[in-house]
Write a protein that holds these residues in place. Sequence first.
Motif, mmCIF file in Angstrom:
data_model
loop_
_atom_site.group_PDB
_atom_site.id
_atom_site.type_symbol
_atom_site.label_atom_id
_atom_site.label_comp_id
_atom_site.label_asym_id
_atom_site.label_seq_id
_atom_site.Cartn_x
_atom_site.Cartn_y
_atom_site.Cartn_z
ATOM 1 N N VAL A 46 0.869 -1.176 0.000
ATOM 2 C CA VAL A 46 0.000 0.000 0.000
ATOM 3 C C VAL A 46 0.904 1.224 0.000
ATOM 4 C CG1 VAL A 46 -1.762 1.314 1.240
ATOM 5 C CG2 VAL A 46 -1.809 -1.188 1.312
ATOM 6 N N HIS A 47 0.725 2.095 -0.972
ATOM 7 C CA HIS A 47 1.456 3.354 -1.029
ATOM 8 C C HIS A 47 0.482 4.460 -0.658
ATOM 9 C CE1 HIS A 47 2.776 7.085 -3.042
ATOM 10 N NE2 HIS A 47 3.944 6.707 -2.584
ATOM 11 N N VAL A 48 0.787 5.181 0.409
ATOM 12 C CA VAL A 48 -0.074 6.259 0.893
ATOM 13 C C VAL A 48 0.590 7.578 0.540
ATOM 14 C CG1 VAL A 48 -1.139 7.309 2.919
ATOM 15 C CG2 VAL A 48 -0.861 4.824 2.812
ATOM 16 N N ASP A 49 -0.120 8.408 -0.159
ATOM 17 C CA ASP A 49 0.392 9.714 -0.558
ATOM 18 C C ASP A 49 -0.204 10.760 0.376
ATOM 19 O OD1 ASP A 49 2.211 10.410 -2.614
ATOM 20 O OD2 ASP A 49 0.658 11.619 -3.563
ATOM 21 N N HIS A 50 0.563 11.265 1.298
ATOM 22 C CA HIS A 50 0.185 12.292 2.271
ATOM 23 C C HIS A 50 -0.362 11.691 3.561
ATOM 24 C CE1 HIS A 50 0.761 15.807 -0.320
ATOM 25 N NE2 HIS A 50 0.222 15.093 -1.276
ATOM 26 N N LEU A 51 -0.038 12.332 4.639
ATOM 27 C CA LEU A 51 -0.484 11.929 5.967
ATOM 28 C C LEU A 51 -2.006 11.829 6.043
ATOM 29 C CD1 LEU A 51 0.395 11.461 8.973
ATOM 30 C CD2 LEU A 51 -0.004 13.914 9.302
ATOM 31 N N HIS A 52 -2.696 12.678 5.311
ATOM 32 C CA HIS A 52 -4.155 12.731 5.351
ATOM 33 C C HIS A 52 -4.803 11.399 4.970
ATOM 34 C CE1 HIS A 52 -2.554 16.741 4.783
ATOM 35 N NE2 HIS A 52 -3.638 17.213 5.354
ATOM 36 N N MET A 53 -4.104 10.594 4.188
ATOM 37 C CA MET A 53 -4.655 9.325 3.713
ATOM 38 C C MET A 53 -4.145 8.117 4.507
ATOM 39 S SD MET A 53 -6.676 10.127 1.231
ATOM 40 C CE MET A 53 -7.117 11.606 2.156
ATOM 41 N N ALA A 54 -3.335 8.356 5.533
ATOM 42 C CA ALA A 54 -2.740 7.261 6.304
ATOM 43 C C ALA A 54 -3.796 6.369 6.945
ATOM 44 C CB ALA A 54 -1.808 7.832 7.375
ATOM 45 N N TYR A 55 -4.887 6.954 7.365
ATOM 46 C CA TYR A 55 -6.005 6.218 7.964
ATOM 47 C C TYR A 55 -6.443 5.073 7.059
ATOM 48 C CZ TYR A 55 -11.165 5.937 8.773
ATOM 49 O OH TYR A 55 -12.464 5.539 8.953
ATOM 50 N N TYR A 56 -6.567 5.358 5.787
ATOM 51 C CA TYR A 56 -6.993 4.350 4.816
ATOM 52 C C TYR A 56 -5.888 3.329 4.559
ATOM 53 C CZ TYR A 56 -10.739 7.656 3.884
ATOM 54 O OH TYR A 56 -11.809 8.499 4.019
ATOM 55 N N GLY A 57 -4.674 3.810 4.372
ATOM 56 C CA GLY A 57 -3.559 2.919 4.077
ATOM 57 C C GLY A 57 -3.310 1.908 5.173
ATOM 58 N N LEU A 58 -3.359 2.372 6.420
ATOM 59 C CA LEU A 58 -3.139 1.452 7.539
ATOM 60 C C LEU A 58 -4.246 0.401 7.624
ATOM 61 C CD1 LEU A 58 -1.816 3.973 10.206
ATOM 62 C CD2 LEU A 58 -0.538 2.094 9.146
ATOM 63 N N ALA A 59 -5.479 0.810 7.369
ATOM 64 C CA ALA A 59 -6.602 -0.140 7.415
ATOM 65 C C ALA A 59 -6.471 -1.193 6.311
ATOM 66 C CB ALA A 59 -7.929 0.605 7.289
ATOM 67 N N VAL A 60 -6.117 -0.776 5.111
ATOM 68 C CA VAL A 60 -5.968 -1.713 3.995
ATOM 69 C C VAL A 60 -4.771 -2.636 4.242
ATOM 70 C CG1 VAL A 60 -5.446 -1.932 1.529
ATOM 71 C CG2 VAL A 60 -7.140 -0.254 2.310
ATOM 72 N N GLY A 61 -3.654 -2.064 4.690
ATOM 73 C CA GLY A 61 -2.476 -2.881 4.976
ATOM 74 C C GLY A 61 -2.755 -3.944 6.027
ATOM 75 N N LYS A 62 -3.485 -3.558 7.064
ATOM 76 C CA LYS A 62 -3.829 -4.513 8.123
ATOM 77 C C LYS A 62 -4.763 -5.603 7.594
ATOM 78 C CE LYS A 62 -5.798 -4.760 12.753
ATOM 79 N NZ LYS A 62 -6.414 -4.006 13.860
ATOM 80 N N ALA A 63 -5.758 -5.205 6.802
ATOM 81 C CA ALA A 63 -6.724 -6.175 6.277
ATOM 82 C C ALA A 63 -6.068 -7.183 5.341
ATOM 83 C CB ALA A 63 -7.859 -5.454 5.560
ATOM 84 N N LEU A 64 -5.102 -6.725 4.558
ATOM 85 C CA LEU A 64 -4.463 -7.602 3.566
ATOM 86 C C LEU A 64 -3.131 -8.180 4.045
ATOM 87 C CD1 LEU A 64 -5.105 -5.577 0.280
ATOM 88 C CD2 LEU A 64 -6.511 -7.362 1.309
ATOM 89 N N HIS A 65 -2.665 -7.743 5.213
ATOM 90 C CA HIS A 65 -1.378 -8.202 5.762
ATOM 91 C C HIS A 65 -0.229 -7.899 4.798
ATOM 92 C CE1 HIS A 65 -3.768 -10.190 8.795
ATOM 93 N NE2 HIS A 65 -4.452 -10.786 7.834
ATOM 94 N N ILE A 66 -0.200 -6.645 4.324
ATOM 95 C CA ILE A 66 0.859 -6.210 3.407
ATOM 96 C C ILE A 66 1.496 -4.930 3.941
ATOM 97 C CG2 ILE A 66 -0.100 -7.342 1.356
ATOM 98 C CD1 ILE A 66 -1.301 -4.662 0.517
ATOM 99 N N PRO A 67 2.718 -4.642 3.529
ATOM 100 C CA PRO A 67 3.406 -3.435 4.003
ATOM 101 C C PRO A 67 2.721 -2.153 3.527
ATOM 102 C CG PRO A 67 4.935 -4.904 2.838
ATOM 103 C CD PRO A 67 3.556 -5.447 2.646
ATOM 104 N N VAL A 68 2.915 -1.104 4.343
ATOM 105 C CA VAL A 68 2.355 0.215 4.040
ATOM 106 C C VAL A 68 3.492 1.229 4.055
ATOM 107 C CG1 VAL A 68 0.665 1.969 4.690
ATOM 108 C CG2 VAL A 68 0.201 -0.452 5.173
#
Length: 180
Positions: A64-86
């Motif tokens: 998961v590539h997160v562009d900007h701190l504002h989107m970190a909420y989404y990136g962390l949730a997706v990374g956790k759900a899929l068990h992949i690096p963020v």
Amino acid sequence: EDIPEALRDLCSEVFVLGRDKEYGVKTALQNCFSEIPINVEKYHSARNLDRLLSLARSRQFDLVHVDHLHMAYYGLAVGKALHIPVVLREHNFELKIMERFAETTPNPFHRWYAGLQVAKFRKYEPEICARMDKCIMITEEDRKRLLALHGDIDTTVIPAGVDTDFFKPESSPGDEDTLA
């Protein structure tokens, strides 16, 4: 959905998510009771998170590539759900921007409110960055400031770049009083 043609040419699929929250006095007052800075919280949306998680689960992703701190909420949730690096790309050190605003705004109410936001960013930004598998900063100065707040962040610096072969200034000065 209004998607630029150039983006359609570069991507096999494009999904556009809207923003549920708008700035206003009510939102600003509600945010006084939140630990999340308003500049970040305004992007949080349960509906958008559900759409992203559904999309992520329907495909195979390695990162998961997160562009900007504002989107970190989404990136962390997706990374956790899929068990992949963020990985988070911090284009700006948001704390620094809010500190500057708090120091320079002439409006006393804005200065007070910005002071609240500075305190939130001082806690939120390093905590979120520490949860990332990698945090990429634009400048060494920003990296050092972030690490001073939380020394256990896997971070590196990759400066912003511009393709100077593609983006060249026009040879003519253009029309006066216009922006090109």
